[in-house]
Design an enzyme around this catalytic site. Structure first.
Site, PDB file in Angstrom:
ATOM      1  N   ALA A 157       0.961  -1.162   0.044  1.00  0.00           N
ATOM      2  CA  ALA A 157       0.132   0.114   0.030  1.00  0.00           C
ATOM      3  C   ALA A 157       0.905   1.315  -0.080  1.00  0.00           C
ATOM      4  O   ALA A 157       0.854   2.169  -0.938  1.00  0.00           O
ATOM      5  CB  ALA A 157      -0.852   0.079   1.175  1.00  0.00           C
ATOM      6  N   MET A 158       1.694   1.480   1.029  1.00  0.00           N
ATOM      7  CA  MET A 158       2.584   2.535   0.851  1.00  0.00           C
ATOM      8  C   MET A 158       3.503   2.899  -0.123  1.00  0.00           C
ATOM      9  O   MET A 158       3.883   3.971  -0.538  1.00  0.00           O
ATOM     10  CB  MET A 158       3.071   2.742   2.623  1.00  0.00           C
ATOM     11  CG  MET A 158       2.389   2.870   3.739  1.00  0.00           C
ATOM     12  SD  MET A 158       1.493   4.378   3.546  1.00  0.00           S
ATOM     13  CE  MET A 158       2.799   5.591   4.019  1.00  0.00           C
ATOM     14  N   LYS A 196       6.125   8.877  16.352  1.00  0.00           N
ATOM     15  CA  LYS A 196       5.169   8.146  15.588  1.00  0.00           C
ATOM     16  C   LYS A 196       4.974   6.627  15.870  1.00  0.00           C
ATOM     17  O   LYS A 196       3.875   6.148  15.875  1.00  0.00           O
ATOM     18  CB  LYS A 196       6.002   8.172  14.049  1.00  0.00           C
ATOM     19  CG  LYS A 196       5.348   7.210  13.005  1.00  0.00           C
ATOM     20  CD  LYS A 196       3.876   7.585  12.535  1.00  0.00           C
ATOM     21  CE  LYS A 196       2.926   6.592  12.000  1.00  0.00           C
ATOM     22  NZ  LYS A 196       3.247   6.345  10.698  1.00  0.00           N
ATOM     23  N   SER A 228      -2.666   0.100   9.278  1.00  0.00           N
ATOM     24  CA  SER A 228      -2.014  -1.048   8.411  1.00  0.00           C
ATOM     25  C   SER A 228      -2.081  -2.354   9.206  1.00  0.00           C
ATOM     26  O   SER A 228      -2.368  -3.428   8.681  1.00  0.00           O
ATOM     27  CB  SER A 228      -0.721  -0.719   8.352  1.00  0.00           C
ATOM     28  OG  SER A 228       0.121  -0.431   9.377  1.00  0.00           O
TER      29      SER A 228
HETATM   30  N1  LIG Z   1      -0.840   1.281   5.122  1.00  0.00           N
HETATM   31  C1  LIG Z   1      -0.554   2.287   5.711  1.00  0.00           C
HETATM   32  O1  LIG Z   1      -1.387   3.369   5.808  1.00  0.00           O
HETATM   33  C2  LIG Z   1       0.753   2.500   6.321  1.00  0.00           C
HETATM   34  C3  LIG Z   1       1.879   1.900   6.779  1.00  0.00           C
HETATM   35  N2  LIG Z   1       2.934   2.192   7.269  1.00  0.00           N
HETATM   36  C4  LIG Z   1       4.112   1.248   7.278  1.00  0.00           C
HETATM   37  O2  LIG Z   1       4.714   1.255   6.099  1.00  0.00           O
HETATM   38  C5  LIG Z   1       5.224  -0.099   5.944  1.00  0.00           C
HETATM   39  C6  LIG Z   1       4.338  -0.876   4.812  1.00  0.00           C
HETATM   40  O3  LIG Z   1       3.010  -1.110   5.220  1.00  0.00           O
HETATM   41  P1  LIG Z   1       1.968  -1.478   4.043  1.00  0.00           P
HETATM   42  O4  LIG Z   1       2.316  -0.549   2.687  1.00  0.00           O
HETATM   43  O5  LIG Z   1       0.607  -1.154   4.669  1.00  0.00           O
HETATM   44  O6  LIG Z   1       2.332  -2.855   3.638  1.00  0.00           O
HETATM   45  P2  LIG Z   1       1.178  -3.919   2.910  1.00  0.00           P
HETATM   46  O7  LIG Z   1       0.723  -4.816   3.669  1.00  0.00           O
HETATM   47  O8  LIG Z   1       0.494  -3.061   1.835  1.00  0.00           O
HETATM   48  O9  LIG Z   1       2.322  -4.566   1.884  1.00  0.00           O
HETATM   49  C7  LIG Z   1       3.565  -4.889   2.426  1.00  0.00           C
HETATM   50  C8  LIG Z   1       3.826  -6.448   1.780  1.00  0.00           C
HETATM   51  O10 LIG Z   1       2.973  -7.578   2.140  1.00  0.00           O
HETATM   52  C9  LIG Z   1       2.590  -8.418   1.229  1.00  0.00           C
HETATM   53  N3  LIG Z   1       1.249  -8.191   0.941  1.00  0.00           N
HETATM   54  C10 LIG Z   1       0.450  -7.268   1.247  1.00  0.00           C
HETATM   55  N4  LIG Z   1      -0.729  -7.766   1.038  1.00  0.00           N
HETATM   56  C11 LIG Z   1      -0.854  -8.918   0.413  1.00  0.00           C
HETATM   57  C12 LIG Z   1      -1.923  -9.673  -0.140  1.00  0.00           C
HETATM   58  N5  LIG Z   1      -3.065  -9.432  -0.089  1.00  0.00           N
HETATM   59  N6  LIG Z   1      -1.536 -10.810  -0.575  1.00  0.00           N
HETATM   60  C13 LIG Z   1      -0.219 -11.303  -0.547  1.00  0.00           C
HETATM   61  N7  LIG Z   1       0.782 -10.564  -0.185  1.00  0.00           N
HETATM   62  C14 LIG Z   1       0.465  -9.191   0.490  1.00  0.00           C
HETATM   63  C15 LIG Z   1       3.539  -7.803  -0.035  1.00  0.00           C
HETATM   64  O11 LIG Z   1       4.939  -8.395  -0.123  1.00  0.00           O
HETATM   65  P3  LIG Z   1       5.167 -10.097   0.007  1.00  0.00           P
HETATM   66  O12 LIG Z   1       4.068 -10.743  -0.950  1.00  0.00           O
HETATM   67  O13 LIG Z   1       6.648 -10.150  -0.279  1.00  0.00           O
HETATM   68  O14 LIG Z   1       4.826 -10.571   1.506  1.00  0.00           O
HETATM   69  C16 LIG Z   1       3.537  -6.357   0.288  1.00  0.00           C
HETATM   70  O15 LIG Z   1       4.711  -5.604  -0.463  1.00  0.00           O
HETATM   71  C17 LIG Z   1       4.763  -0.861   7.227  1.00  0.00           C
HETATM   72  O16 LIG Z   1       5.879  -0.907   8.109  1.00  0.00           O
HETATM   73  C18 LIG Z   1       3.701  -0.215   7.778  1.00  0.00           C
HETATM   74  O17 LIG Z   1       3.534  -0.103   9.356  1.00  0.00           O
HETATM   75  C19 LIG Z   1       3.098   3.517   7.572  1.00  0.00           C
HETATM   76  C20 LIG Z   1       2.254   4.359   7.517  1.00  0.00           C
HETATM   77  C21 LIG Z   1       0.953   4.169   6.985  1.00  0.00           C
HETATM   78  C1  LIG Z   2      -0.526   6.167  11.702  1.00  0.00           C
HETATM   79  C2  LIG Z   2      -1.100   5.325  10.839  1.00  0.00           C
HETATM   80  C3  LIG Z   2      -2.272   4.583  11.379  1.00  0.00           C
HETATM   81  C4  LIG Z   2      -1.223   6.190   9.745  1.00  0.00           C
HETATM   82  O1  LIG Z   2      -0.328   6.844   9.146  1.00  0.00           O
HETATM   83  C5  LIG Z   2      -0.147   4.273  10.357  1.00  0.00           C
HETATM   84  O2  LIG Z   2       0.957   4.408  10.462  1.00  0.00           O
HETATM   85  C6  LIG Z   2      -0.778   2.950   9.915  1.00  0.00           C
HETATM   86  O3  LIG Z   2      -1.606   2.779   9.383  1.00  0.00           O
HETATM   87  O4  LIG Z   2       0.024   2.155  10.344  1.00  0.00           O
END
Ligand SMILES: NC(=O)C1=CN([C@@H]2O[C@H](COP(=O)(O)OP(=O)(O)OC[C@H]3O[C@@H](n4cnc5c(N)ncnc54)[C@H](OP(=O)(O)O)[C@@H]3O)[C@@H](O)[C@H]2O)C=CC1
Ligand SMILES: CC(C)(CO)C(=O)C(=O)O
Length: 312
Positions: free
Chosen positions: A10-11, A187, A260
Protein backbone atom coordinates in the site's frame (compact mmCIF):
# COMPACT_ATOMS: atom_id res chain seq x y z
CA UNK A 1 16.08 10.65 -9.83
CA UNK A 2 16.40 6.88 -10.26
CA UNK A 3 14.42 5.48 -7.34
CA UNK A 4 13.39 1.96 -6.31
CA UNK A 5 10.64 1.27 -3.82
CA UNK A 6 11.56 -1.94 -2.02
CA UNK A 7 8.24 -3.23 -0.70
CA UNK A 8 5.50 -1.96 -2.97
CA UNK A 9 2.42 -2.76 -0.93
CA UNK A 10 0.00 0.00 0.00
CA UNK A 11 2.54 2.62 1.10
CA UNK A 12 5.21 1.67 -1.41
CA UNK A 13 2.61 2.05 -4.16
CA UNK A 14 1.59 5.47 -2.84
CA UNK A 15 5.15 6.75 -2.70
CA UNK A 16 6.01 5.11 -6.04
CA UNK A 17 2.99 6.66 -7.72
CA UNK A 18 3.57 10.16 -6.35
CA UNK A 19 7.30 10.09 -7.14
CA UNK A 20 6.50 8.85 -10.67
CA UNK A 21 3.96 11.64 -11.11
CA UNK A 22 6.68 14.02 -9.91
CA UNK A 23 8.91 13.02 -12.83
CA UNK A 24 11.24 10.47 -11.20
CA UNK A 25 12.33 7.17 -12.77
CA UNK A 26 10.61 4.77 -10.34
CA UNK A 27 10.79 0.98 -10.07
CA UNK A 28 8.48 -0.92 -7.72
CA UNK A 29 9.93 -4.10 -6.19
CA UNK A 30 7.81 -6.61 -4.34
CA UNK A 31 7.59 -10.30 -3.52
CA UNK A 32 3.89 -10.66 -4.27
CA UNK A 33 3.91 -12.12 -7.78
CA UNK A 34 0.28 -11.46 -8.69
CA UNK A 35 0.62 -7.81 -7.64
CA UNK A 36 3.78 -7.27 -9.70
CA UNK A 37 2.40 -9.13 -12.74
CA UNK A 38 -0.83 -7.10 -12.62
CA UNK A 39 1.09 -3.80 -12.56
CA UNK A 40 3.39 -5.03 -15.34
CA UNK A 41 0.40 -5.88 -17.58
CA UNK A 42 -2.16 -3.23 -16.66
CA UNK A 43 -0.27 -0.53 -14.74
CA UNK A 44 -0.84 0.47 -11.12
CA UNK A 45 -4.45 1.42 -10.66
CA UNK A 46 -5.33 3.87 -7.92
CA UNK A 47 -8.18 5.78 -6.47
CA UNK A 48 -6.35 8.96 -5.47
CA UNK A 49 -8.56 11.26 -3.40
CA UNK A 50 -11.64 10.03 -5.29
CA UNK A 51 -10.06 10.20 -8.75
CA UNK A 52 -9.47 6.97 -10.72
CA UNK A 53 -6.11 6.71 -12.49
CA UNK A 54 -3.66 4.21 -13.90
CA UNK A 55 0.11 4.70 -13.98
CA UNK A 56 2.64 2.68 -15.94
CA UNK A 57 5.43 2.05 -13.47
CA UNK A 58 8.47 -0.18 -13.88
CA UNK A 59 8.27 -3.29 -11.69
CA UNK A 60 10.58 -6.08 -10.58
CA UNK A 61 9.78 -9.22 -8.69
CA UNK A 62 11.92 -9.32 -5.56
CA UNK A 63 13.16 -12.85 -6.26
CA UNK A 64 14.30 -11.80 -9.75
CA UNK A 65 16.42 -8.77 -8.84
CA UNK A 66 19.67 -10.24 -10.05
CA UNK A 67 20.83 -7.93 -12.84
CA UNK A 68 22.98 -4.91 -12.06
CA UNK A 69 20.43 -2.08 -12.02
CA UNK A 70 21.87 0.45 -9.62
CA UNK A 71 19.62 3.01 -8.00
CA UNK A 72 20.33 6.49 -6.64
CA UNK A 73 17.76 6.08 -3.89
CA UNK A 74 15.96 3.04 -2.48
CA UNK A 75 12.97 3.60 -0.21
CA UNK A 76 12.27 0.65 2.08
CA UNK A 77 8.55 0.01 2.63
CA UNK A 78 8.27 -3.68 3.50
CA UNK A 79 6.59 -4.95 6.60
CA UNK A 80 9.13 -5.09 9.45
CA UNK A 81 9.41 -8.89 9.35
CA UNK A 82 10.19 -8.81 5.60
CA UNK A 83 12.97 -6.21 5.81
CA UNK A 84 16.00 -8.48 6.18
CA UNK A 85 15.03 -10.68 3.21
CA UNK A 86 14.28 -7.66 1.03
CA UNK A 87 17.68 -6.08 1.76
CA UNK A 88 19.38 -9.34 0.96
CA UNK A 89 17.44 -9.71 -2.34
CA UNK A 90 18.08 -6.16 -3.62
CA UNK A 91 21.87 -6.26 -3.27
CA UNK A 92 22.37 -5.93 -7.07
CA UNK A 93 20.65 -2.52 -6.93
CA UNK A 94 23.01 -1.13 -4.32
CA UNK A 95 26.12 0.70 -5.47
CA UNK A 96 28.56 2.36 -3.10
CA UNK A 97 26.57 5.59 -3.58
CA UNK A 98 23.01 4.24 -3.34
CA UNK A 99 21.12 6.02 -0.57
CA UNK A 100 18.66 3.90 1.42
CA UNK A 101 15.72 5.50 3.21
CA UNK A 102 13.69 3.42 5.68
CA UNK A 103 10.12 4.60 6.35
CA UNK A 104 8.68 1.51 8.03
CA UNK A 105 6.67 1.83 11.21
CA UNK A 106 8.30 0.52 14.36
CA UNK A 107 11.54 0.88 16.28
CA UNK A 108 15.11 -0.30 15.61
CA UNK A 109 15.15 -1.15 11.87
CA UNK A 110 18.60 0.42 11.50
CA UNK A 111 20.09 -2.64 13.23
CA UNK A 112 19.05 -4.75 10.22
CA UNK A 113 19.88 -2.16 7.54
CA UNK A 114 23.41 -1.72 8.89
CA UNK A 115 24.14 -5.34 7.96
CA UNK A 116 23.69 -4.50 4.26
CA UNK A 117 24.31 -0.77 3.78
CA UNK A 118 27.22 1.44 4.88
CA UNK A 119 26.24 3.92 7.57
CA UNK A 120 26.90 6.95 5.32
CA UNK A 121 24.12 5.78 2.98
CA UNK A 122 21.45 5.07 5.62
CA UNK A 123 18.58 7.51 6.18
CA UNK A 124 15.74 6.77 8.58
CA UNK A 125 12.39 8.39 9.03
CA UNK A 126 8.66 7.98 9.39
CA UNK A 127 5.50 9.07 7.67
CA UNK A 128 1.95 10.10 8.48
CA UNK A 129 0.70 9.31 4.97
CA UNK A 130 -1.80 6.45 4.75
CA UNK A 131 -2.66 3.88 2.08
CA UNK A 132 -4.69 0.72 1.53
CA UNK A 133 -4.23 -2.16 -0.92
CA UNK A 134 -7.57 -3.14 -2.44
CA UNK A 135 -6.17 -6.09 -4.39
CA UNK A 136 -3.24 -6.91 -6.64
CA UNK A 137 -2.19 -3.80 -8.56
CA UNK A 138 -4.80 -1.59 -6.93
CA UNK A 139 -4.53 0.98 -4.12
CA UNK A 140 -6.87 3.39 -2.40
CA UNK A 141 -5.24 6.65 -1.32
CA UNK A 142 -6.82 9.54 0.51
CA UNK A 143 -5.93 12.31 2.93
CA UNK A 144 -2.74 14.26 3.49
CA UNK A 145 0.49 13.27 5.15
CA UNK A 146 4.07 14.17 5.85
CA UNK A 147 7.52 12.61 6.11
CA UNK A 148 10.40 13.28 8.47
CA UNK A 149 13.88 11.90 7.84
CA UNK A 150 17.48 12.16 8.95
CA UNK A 151 20.89 10.74 8.03
CA UNK A 152 22.43 8.10 10.31
CA UNK A 153 25.94 8.72 9.03
CA UNK A 154 27.88 11.73 10.20
CA UNK A 155 28.12 14.69 7.81
CA UNK A 156 25.29 13.55 5.54
CA UNK A 157 22.81 16.29 6.55
CA UNK A 158 22.88 17.95 3.13
CA UNK A 159 22.08 14.66 1.40
CA UNK A 160 19.22 14.08 3.84
CA UNK A 161 17.86 17.53 2.98
CA UNK A 162 18.19 16.78 -0.74
CA UNK A 163 16.24 13.53 -0.33
CA UNK A 164 13.55 15.42 1.60
CA UNK A 165 13.40 17.92 -1.27
CA UNK A 166 12.97 15.16 -3.88
CA UNK A 167 10.01 13.80 -1.88
CA UNK A 168 8.54 17.26 -1.37
CA UNK A 169 8.83 18.04 -5.08
CA UNK A 170 6.45 15.11 -5.63
CA UNK A 171 3.95 16.39 -3.06
CA UNK A 172 5.06 14.11 -0.22
CA UNK A 173 5.65 16.97 2.20
CA UNK A 174 8.98 15.81 3.64
CA UNK A 175 11.16 17.55 6.18
CA UNK A 176 14.64 17.06 7.52
CA UNK A 177 14.54 16.24 11.24
CA UNK A 178 17.48 17.01 13.49
CA UNK A 179 16.23 14.48 16.06
CA UNK A 180 14.79 11.56 14.16
CA UNK A 181 14.89 9.18 17.14
CA UNK A 182 12.41 11.55 18.82
CA UNK A 183 10.21 11.59 15.70
CA UNK A 184 10.33 7.79 15.38
CA UNK A 185 9.30 7.30 19.01
CA UNK A 186 6.56 9.92 18.58
CA UNK A 187 5.23 8.11 15.50
CA UNK A 188 5.59 4.73 17.29
CA UNK A 189 3.16 6.14 19.88
CA UNK A 190 0.59 6.58 17.09
CA UNK A 191 1.07 2.98 15.97
CA UNK A 192 1.35 1.66 19.53
CA UNK A 193 -2.17 2.92 20.22
CA UNK A 194 -4.10 3.14 16.93
CA UNK A 195 -2.87 -0.04 15.29
CA UNK A 196 -3.40 -2.56 18.08
CA UNK A 197 -6.56 -1.02 19.53
CA UNK A 198 -8.34 -0.58 16.16
CA UNK A 199 -7.39 -4.14 15.23
CA UNK A 200 -8.73 -5.70 18.43
CA UNK A 201 -11.81 -3.46 18.53
CA UNK A 202 -12.51 -3.87 14.79
CA UNK A 203 -12.86 -0.19 14.02
CA UNK A 204 -11.08 2.68 12.28
CA UNK A 205 -9.33 5.51 14.14
CA UNK A 206 -12.41 7.76 14.22
CA UNK A 207 -14.45 4.85 15.63
CA UNK A 208 -11.89 4.26 18.39
CA UNK A 209 -11.94 7.98 19.25
CA UNK A 210 -15.70 7.91 19.76
CA UNK A 211 -15.50 5.30 22.55
CA UNK A 212 -15.44 6.61 26.12
CA UNK A 213 -12.34 4.70 27.38
CA UNK A 214 -10.27 5.73 24.32
CA UNK A 215 -8.50 8.66 25.96
CA UNK A 216 -7.54 6.68 29.09
CA UNK A 217 -6.24 3.71 27.07
CA UNK A 218 -4.27 5.92 24.67
CA UNK A 219 -2.70 7.94 27.51
CA UNK A 220 -1.75 4.78 29.47
CA UNK A 221 -0.04 3.17 26.46
CA UNK A 222 1.80 6.35 25.52
CA UNK A 223 3.04 6.73 29.10
CA UNK A 224 4.86 3.40 28.71
CA UNK A 225 6.47 4.54 25.44
CA UNK A 226 7.52 7.79 27.10
CA UNK A 227 9.18 5.96 30.03
CA UNK A 228 11.13 3.59 27.80
CA UNK A 229 12.16 6.39 25.41
CA UNK A 230 13.33 8.49 28.36
CA UNK A 231 15.59 5.66 29.47
CA UNK A 232 17.18 5.81 26.00
CA UNK A 233 17.67 9.58 26.21
CA UNK A 234 14.64 10.53 24.09
CA UNK A 235 12.46 13.05 25.91
CA UNK A 236 8.83 12.89 24.78
CA UNK A 237 6.26 15.34 26.10
CA UNK A 238 3.38 13.10 27.22
CA UNK A 239 0.62 15.69 26.76
CA UNK A 240 1.88 16.80 23.36
CA UNK A 241 2.15 13.20 22.12
CA UNK A 242 -1.32 12.31 23.42
CA UNK A 243 -2.74 15.34 21.57
CA UNK A 244 -0.82 14.34 18.41
CA UNK A 245 -2.12 10.76 18.60
CA UNK A 246 -5.69 11.90 19.26
CA UNK A 247 -5.58 14.19 16.22
CA UNK A 248 -5.74 10.93 14.21
CA UNK A 249 -9.34 10.42 15.43
CA UNK A 250 -10.48 13.29 13.19
CA UNK A 251 -12.68 11.84 10.38
CA UNK A 252 -11.97 14.89 8.21
CA UNK A 253 -8.24 14.10 8.09
CA UNK A 254 -7.15 10.45 8.54
CA UNK A 255 -9.73 9.19 11.07
CA UNK A 256 -11.49 7.00 8.49
CA UNK A 257 -8.26 5.07 7.85
CA UNK A 258 -8.06 1.49 9.13
CA UNK A 259 -4.48 1.23 10.43
CA UNK A 260 -2.09 -1.02 8.53
CA UNK A 261 -2.24 -3.63 11.32
CA UNK A 262 -6.00 -3.87 10.86
CA UNK A 263 -5.50 -4.32 7.13
CA UNK A 264 -2.95 -7.06 7.77
CA UNK A 265 -4.76 -9.09 10.38
CA UNK A 266 -8.49 -8.50 10.07
CA UNK A 267 -8.71 -7.99 6.32
CA UNK A 268 -5.94 -10.26 5.04
CA UNK A 269 -5.23 -12.66 7.96
CA UNK A 270 -1.54 -11.78 7.73
CA UNK A 271 0.96 -11.57 10.61
CA UNK A 272 1.32 -8.14 12.21
CA UNK A 273 4.20 -5.83 13.17
CA UNK A 274 3.17 -5.83 16.85
CA UNK A 275 6.58 -7.17 17.97
CA UNK A 276 8.27 -4.10 16.43
CA UNK A 277 5.88 -1.65 18.14
CA UNK A 278 4.27 -2.55 21.51
CA UNK A 279 6.32 -5.76 21.65
CA UNK A 280 9.51 -3.73 21.27
CA UNK A 281 8.48 -1.49 24.17
CA UNK A 282 7.67 -4.55 26.31
CA UNK A 283 11.11 -6.05 25.59
CA UNK A 284 12.86 -2.77 26.34
CA UNK A 285 10.75 -2.38 29.51
CA UNK A 286 11.91 -5.79 30.75
CA UNK A 287 15.52 -4.86 29.95
CA UNK A 288 15.33 -1.52 31.80
CA UNK A 289 13.02 -2.81 34.61
CA UNK A 290 10.21 -0.48 33.55
CA UNK A 291 6.70 -1.98 33.88
CA UNK A 292 4.76 -1.91 30.58
CA UNK A 293 1.48 -3.75 31.36
CA UNK A 294 -0.61 -2.10 28.62
CA UNK A 295 1.93 -2.88 25.88
CA UNK A 296 2.39 -6.43 27.20
CA UNK A 297 -1.35 -7.05 27.19
CA UNK A 298 -1.99 -5.48 23.78
CA UNK A 299 0.84 -7.52 22.22
CA UNK A 300 -0.60 -10.68 23.79
CA UNK A 301 -4.10 -9.89 22.50
CA UNK A 302 -2.77 -9.35 18.97
CA UNK A 303 -0.77 -12.58 19.08
CA UNK A 304 -3.87 -14.49 20.25
CA UNK A 305 -5.87 -12.93 17.42
CA UNK A 306 -3.14 -13.93 14.94
CA UNK A 307 -3.52 -17.52 16.14
CA UNK A 308 -7.33 -17.46 16.09
CA UNK A 309 -7.32 -16.14 12.51
CA UNK A 310 -4.47 -18.50 11.52
CA UNK A 311 -2.50 -15.53 10.21
CA UNK A 312 0.39 -16.38 7.89
N1 LIG B 1 -0.71 1.28 5.25
C1 LIG B 1 -0.53 2.43 5.87
O1 LIG B 1 -1.43 3.29 5.86
C2 LIG B 1 0.75 2.75 6.55
C3 LIG B 1 1.77 1.81 6.68
N2 LIG B 1 2.97 2.19 7.23
C4 LIG B 1 4.09 1.22 7.34
O2 LIG B 1 4.63 1.04 6.04
C5 LIG B 1 5.20 -0.28 5.94
C6 LIG B 1 4.56 -0.98 4.75
O3 LIG B 1 3.18 -1.18 5.07
P1 LIG B 1 2.02 -1.35 3.99
O4 LIG B 1 2.32 -0.56 2.79
O5 LIG B 1 0.75 -1.13 4.70
O6 LIG B 1 2.20 -2.89 3.63
P2 LIG B 1 1.28 -3.88 2.78
O7 LIG B 1 0.68 -4.90 3.67
O8 LIG B 1 0.34 -3.14 1.90
O9 LIG B 1 2.39 -4.57 1.90
C7 LIG B 1 3.51 -5.18 2.48
C8 LIG B 1 3.83 -6.47 1.76
O10 LIG B 1 2.93 -7.49 2.18
C9 LIG B 1 2.65 -8.36 1.10
N3 LIG B 1 1.20 -8.33 0.90
C10 LIG B 1 0.35 -7.38 1.32
N4 LIG B 1 -0.92 -7.70 1.05
C11 LIG B 1 -0.87 -8.91 0.47
C12 LIG B 1 -1.87 -9.78 -0.01
N5 LIG B 1 -3.20 -9.47 0.06
N6 LIG B 1 -1.49 -10.96 -0.52
C13 LIG B 1 -0.19 -11.28 -0.58
N7 LIG B 1 0.82 -10.49 -0.14
C14 LIG B 1 0.47 -9.31 0.38
C15 LIG B 1 3.46 -7.88 -0.04
O11 LIG B 1 4.76 -8.48 0.02
P3 LIG B 1 5.13 -10.03 -0.01
O12 LIG B 1 4.22 -10.73 -0.95
O13 LIG B 1 6.57 -10.03 -0.40
O14 LIG B 1 4.92 -10.57 1.38
C16 LIG B 1 3.66 -6.42 0.28
O15 LIG B 1 4.82 -5.88 -0.25
C17 LIG B 1 4.91 -0.96 7.28
O16 LIG B 1 5.99 -0.81 8.14
C18 LIG B 1 3.71 -0.18 7.81
O17 LIG B 1 3.59 -0.25 9.21
C19 LIG B 1 3.22 3.47 7.63
C20 LIG B 1 2.25 4.41 7.53
C21 LIG B 1 0.93 4.12 7.05
C1 LIG C 1 -0.55 6.33 11.66
C2 LIG C 1 -1.13 5.33 10.73
C3 LIG C 1 -2.35 4.80 11.36
C4 LIG C 1 -1.39 6.13 9.48
O1 LIG C 1 -0.26 6.89 9.12
C5 LIG C 1 -0.18 4.24 10.38
O2 LIG C 1 1.02 4.41 10.46
C6 LIG C 1 -0.65 2.87 9.99
O3 LIG C 1 -1.71 2.73 9.38
O4 LIG C 1 0.09 1.93 10.31
Amino acid sequence: MKIAIAGAGAMGSRFGLMLHQGGNDVTLIDGWKEHIETIRKHGLSANLNGQELTAQLKVELQSEVNLQNEMELIILFTKAMQLDKMLSDIQPMLSENTKVLCLLNGIGHEDIIEKYVPMKNIFIGNTMWTAGLEGPGRVKLFGDGSVELQNLGEGEEETAKEIAQVLTNSGLNAQYSDNIRYSIYRKACVNGTMNGLCTILDTNMAGLGETSPAHEMVAAIIKEFVSVAQYEGVELDLEEVVAHVESCFNPDTIGLHYPSMYQDLIKNHRMTEIDYINGAVSRKGRKYSIPTPYCDFLAQLIHSKEEILEAH
